[in-house]
Design a protein around this motif. Structure first.
Motif, short mmCIF file in Angstrom:
data_model
loop_
_atom_site.label_atom_id
_atom_site.label_comp_id
_atom_site.label_asym_id
_atom_site.label_seq_id
_atom_site.Cartn_x
_atom_site.Cartn_y
_atom_site.Cartn_z
N THR A 94 3.78 0.55 -0.97
CA THR A 94 4.53 -0.67 -0.69
C THR A 94 5.82 -0.36 0.05
OG1 THR A 94 3.60 -1.66 -2.69
CG2 THR A 94 5.51 -2.75 -1.74
N ASN A 128 -1.53 -9.12 -3.44
CA ASN A 128 -1.90 -8.21 -2.35
C ASN A 128 -3.04 -8.76 -1.51
OD1 ASN A 128 0.05 -6.30 -2.79
ND2 ASN A 128 -1.21 -5.08 -4.17
N LEU A 179 -3.82 -0.48 -0.43
CA LEU A 179 -3.02 -0.88 -1.59
C LEU A 179 -3.79 -1.88 -2.46
CD1 LEU A 179 0.55 -1.21 -0.05
CD2 LEU A 179 -0.30 0.55 -1.61
N HIS A 234 4.87 0.45 3.50
CA HIS A 234 4.53 -0.79 4.21
C HIS A 234 5.80 -1.42 4.78
CE1 HIS A 234 2.59 -4.59 5.14
NE2 HIS A 234 3.39 -5.23 4.31
#
Length: 149
Positions: free
Chosen positions: A22, A97, A121, A25
């Motif tokens: 994350t 997600n 993810l 990202h």
């Protein structure tokens, strides 16, 4: 020598990988800045109001903080109630997600490297759901067996 990996170790590892992914990202979205490129894109109008920006930052803090607390909680708490709440949290994150991947598919232009990362993810989240469910059920079965004896 017992080399079996416990549910706790698996859950903590999965949450850690999820958090690192994350963070990556978020960082990946900012990488063009290092090459003098624009990072704004079509997610609607940018937040210009300080209250909107503050609200978004609080939401991001919560999104990162909850898995951090889940890691600590998993290391210290083993009650069935905690395991149930933890499992629910993993499901909520998997749902978020999934929608994040879907919404990223509507960004123009599509950043496929971000889509790939978000799908990874999401899959890690699904594994986390399964392991968390197994952990939750493991203790619950033990309690049921001891109560029936």
């Amino acid at each position: 020598m017992n080399t079996k990996v416990s549910y706790l170790e698996k859950i903590i590892a999965l949450w850690t990988v999820f958090l690192l992914g994350t963070i990556f990202h978020t960082q990946l979205a900012l990488m063009p800045l290092f090459h003098g490129l624009d990072v704004s894109h079509g997610h609607g109008e940018a937040a210009t109001n300080i209250n909107e920006i503050t609200y978004i930052l609080w939401l991001m803090l919560a999104f990162f903080l909850l898995p951090m607390l889940a890691i600590v909680g998993t290391a210290f708490y083993n009650s069935y109630r905690y395991r149930s709440i933890h499992f629910g949290l993993t499901v909520v994150y998997s749902i978020m997600n999934f929608f994040h991947v879907v919404l990223d598919l509507f960004v123009d232009p599509i950043a496929w490297y971000q889509i790939v990362l978000m799908v990874v993810l999401f899959l890690i989240g699904i594994i986390l759901n399964v392991v968390s469910y197994q952990w939750m059920q493991q203790g619950h079965h033990r309690i049921k067996l001891s109560q029936s004896s």
